[in-house]
Design a protein around this motif. Sequence first.
Motif, PDB file in Angstrom:
ATOM      1  N   VAL A  56       0.723  -1.039  -0.658  1.00 42.75           N
ATOM      2  CA  VAL A  56       0.102  -0.124   0.237  1.00 42.75           C
ATOM      3  C   VAL A  56       1.160   1.531   0.187  1.00 42.75           C
ATOM      4  O   VAL A  56       1.897   1.077   0.991  1.00 42.75           O
ATOM      5  N   GLY A  57       0.593   2.232  -0.528  1.00 45.38           N
ATOM      6  CA  GLY A  57       0.964   3.626  -0.765  1.00 45.38           C
ATOM      7  C   GLY A  57       0.654   4.691  -0.177  1.00 45.38           C
ATOM      8  O   GLY A  57      -0.624   4.075  -0.780  1.00 45.38           O
ATOM      9  N   PHE A  58       0.284   5.164   0.366  1.00 48.49           N
ATOM     10  CA  PHE A  58      -0.371   6.123   1.200  1.00 48.49           C
ATOM     11  C   PHE A  58       0.390   7.912   0.825  1.00 48.49           C
ATOM     12  O   PHE A  58       1.338   8.444   0.877  1.00 48.49           O
ATOM     13  N   SER A  59      -0.947   8.702   0.049  1.00 48.13           N
ATOM     14  CA  SER A  59      -0.026   9.813  -0.283  1.00 48.13           C
ATOM     15  C   SER A  59      -1.306  10.984   0.562  1.00 48.13           C
ATOM     16  O   SER A  59      -1.970  10.869   0.264  1.00 48.13           O
ATOM     17  N   THR A  60      -0.937  11.627   1.415  1.00 55.42           N
ATOM     18  CA  THR A  60      -1.263  12.645   2.233  1.00 55.42           C
ATOM     19  C   THR A  60      -0.481  14.230   2.156  1.00 55.42           C
ATOM     20  O   THR A  60       0.531  14.510   1.595  1.00 55.42           O
ATOM     21  N   CYS A  61      -1.507  15.273   1.750  1.00 54.41           N
ATOM     22  CA  CYS A  61      -1.505  16.392   2.032  1.00 54.41           C
ATOM     23  C   CYS A  61      -0.353  16.859   3.788  1.00 54.41           C
ATOM     24  O   CYS A  61      -0.632  15.906   4.813  1.00 54.41           O
ATOM     25  N   GLY A  62      -0.578  17.986   3.420  1.00 56.31           N
ATOM     26  CA  GLY A  62       0.819  17.460   5.466  1.00 56.31           C
ATOM     27  C   GLY A  62       1.864  16.935   5.261  1.00 56.31           C
ATOM     28  O   GLY A  62       2.450  16.344   3.855  1.00 56.31           O
ATOM     29  N   VAL A  63       2.345  16.647   6.072  1.00 57.43           N
ATOM     30  CA  VAL A  63       3.857  15.512   6.383  1.00 57.43           C
ATOM     31  C   VAL A  63       3.723  15.003   8.032  1.00 57.43           C
ATOM     32  O   VAL A  63       2.714  15.450   7.626  1.00 57.43           O
ATOM     33  N   ILE A  64       4.186  13.493   8.011  1.00 62.43           N
ATOM     34  CA  ILE A  64       4.582  12.988   8.702  1.00 62.43           C
ATOM     35  C   ILE A  64       5.759  13.459   9.763  1.00 62.43           C
ATOM     36  O   ILE A  64       6.859  13.132   9.432  1.00 62.43           O
ATOM     37  N   ARG A  65       5.154  13.251  10.694  1.00 62.23           N
ATOM     38  CA  ARG A  65       6.494  13.868  12.421  1.00 62.23           C
ATOM     39  C   ARG A  65       5.840  13.343  12.425  1.00 62.23           C
ATOM     40  O   ARG A  65       4.691  13.849  14.032  1.00 62.23           O
ATOM     41  N   ASP A  66       6.839  12.536  13.680  1.00 60.76           N
ATOM     42  CA  ASP A  66       6.289  12.262  15.145  1.00 60.76           C
ATOM     43  C   ASP A  66       5.070  11.279  14.927  1.00 60.76           C
ATOM     44  O   ASP A  66       4.621  10.839  15.841  1.00 60.76           O
ATOM     45  N   GLY A  67       5.690  10.275  14.347  1.00 58.44           N
ATOM     46  CA  GLY A  67       3.435   9.265  13.966  1.00 58.44           C
ATOM     47  C   GLY A  67       2.806  10.144  13.682  1.00 58.44           C
ATOM     48  O   GLY A  67       1.217   9.277  13.640  1.00 58.44           O
ATOM     49  N   ARG A  68       2.428  11.559  13.752  1.00 58.77           N
ATOM     50  CA  ARG A  68       1.547  11.988  13.252  1.00 58.77           C
ATOM     51  C   ARG A  68       1.395  13.060  12.022  1.00 58.77           C
ATOM     52  O   ARG A  68       2.185  13.815  11.821  1.00 58.77           O
ATOM     53  N   VAL A  69       0.509  13.611  11.084  1.00 60.47           N
ATOM     54  CA  VAL A  69       0.261  14.586  10.827  1.00 60.47           C
ATOM     55  C   VAL A  69       0.195  16.086  10.782  1.00 60.47           C
ATOM     56  O   VAL A  69      -0.634  15.560  11.685  1.00 60.47           O
ATOM     57  N   ARG A  70       1.284  16.073  10.660  1.00 63.09           N
ATOM     58  CA  ARG A  70       1.249  18.110  10.678  1.00 63.09           C
ATOM     59  C   ARG A  70       1.381  18.822   9.479  1.00 63.09           C
ATOM     60  O   ARG A  70       0.551  18.425   8.056  1.00 63.09           O
ATOM     61  N   LEU A  71       0.877  19.779   9.453  1.00 56.79           N
ATOM     62  CA  LEU A  71       0.952  21.267   8.326  1.00 56.79           C
ATOM     63  C   LEU A  71      -0.400  20.686   7.568  1.00 56.79           C
ATOM     64  O   LEU A  71      -0.244  21.392   6.582  1.00 56.79           O
ATOM     65  N   ALA A  72      -0.944  20.051   8.072  1.00 58.51           N
ATOM     66  CA  ALA A  72      -2.700  20.317   7.171  1.00 58.51           C
ATOM     67  C   ALA A  72      -4.003  20.759   8.195  1.00 58.51           C
ATOM     68  O   ALA A  72      -4.513  19.472   8.315  1.00 58.51           O
TER      69      ALA A  72
END
Length: 294
Positions: A56-72
Motif C-alpha cells: 500500500v502507498g499512501f499520499s497525504t497532504c501535510g507531512v508525517i512527524r512523530d507518527g502524526r500528520v502535521r501542517l494539514a
Amino acid sequence: MSRVLGIDVGGTKVAVGVSSSDGPEIAERIRLDTGSGTLERALAAARGLDGAPAAVGFSTCGVIRDGRVRLAPNVPGWEGLELPRLLREEYGAIPVAIDNDVKAAAAAELRWGALRGVSAGVYLNLGTGLAAALVVNGQVVSGAHGAAGEIGYLQAIPGEPAFADGHVPLEERVSGAALAARGTALLGRETTAADLFALFAADVSDGTPDVAGLVDEALGLLAMSVANLCATFDPECLVVGGGMMGAADLIMPRLTAELRRAVPFPPEIRPARFTDDAPLLGALALAHAASQSS
C-alpha cells in the motif's frame, strides 16, 4: 505481478486506485470528497477495490512527524491524526509506505516520468497549494522533519507574518488558491487562477487594469523564489507540475528566463509527465517500491 493499492488524500478529494503492473496505469479507481470520516471512508473504498494488496502507498497532504500528520489544517480531523498507527492496524503485515503528496508525485516522476534517470533534481508543484520535492542521488529527500521542499513557507518580505503567526507567506501570494482569492477580491466575482491567466494571456483587463499587475507580480515572485531554490540546491533538472500548468505557456517562459538570469548553472526545465493523477500515481509508485523491497 501482484496488485498494489494507492490512496491519496488531498485538500478537497480522496483518490483510491489499484495497479497490477509497474507502470503509470491505474486499473481501477474511486474518487471521494474529503470531509468528516475521511480516513474511514478511504479505507472502506480501498477494501472494495482490493482487500489484500501486495503493498500500500499512501499520499497525504501535510507531512508525517512523530507518527502524526502535521501542517494539514484544511482536512477536517487530519491535523494530528496518527496515520501510521491507523494504517498498521488496517493492513497488518502488508508493507505500507506513506509520504507527502508532493513528494509522492515526485516519486512517480522519478519512476515513470520526467525525473527518470535524474540524480539531483527538483519537482515543483503549482496547484491549490505550493510546494517542491528535492531529489538527491535519485531519491526524494525527506529532511530532518519530513518538511524538505515546503517552499510555501518562504518569506517574500523581511519580517512579514510567517509560520509562527499562522501564515504560509509565499503560498498565500502565488498558489492557485491565492490567485483565486485575490482575483475574486479584485473582480468582485468568483474567479479562478485559470480565469486570471486567461485574461492575462488575452490582454483583457475585464475593466480592471490591475489583473495584469496581479498576475505579473505573482509570476515574478514565483520565478524569483524558484531561482533562489535552484541557486541553493544546484539541481540538474527542474520538473514543474500541478494544476496551474494549464497556463504552462505563461509560467514556463518566466521560470526559464529567471533561471538563466539568476542561477549560475541553470537546470534544464521540463513539464511534468503527470498532472491530475500525480499524487495517486505517486502513492502507487510508493507501493511498488515497498512491494519490491519487502
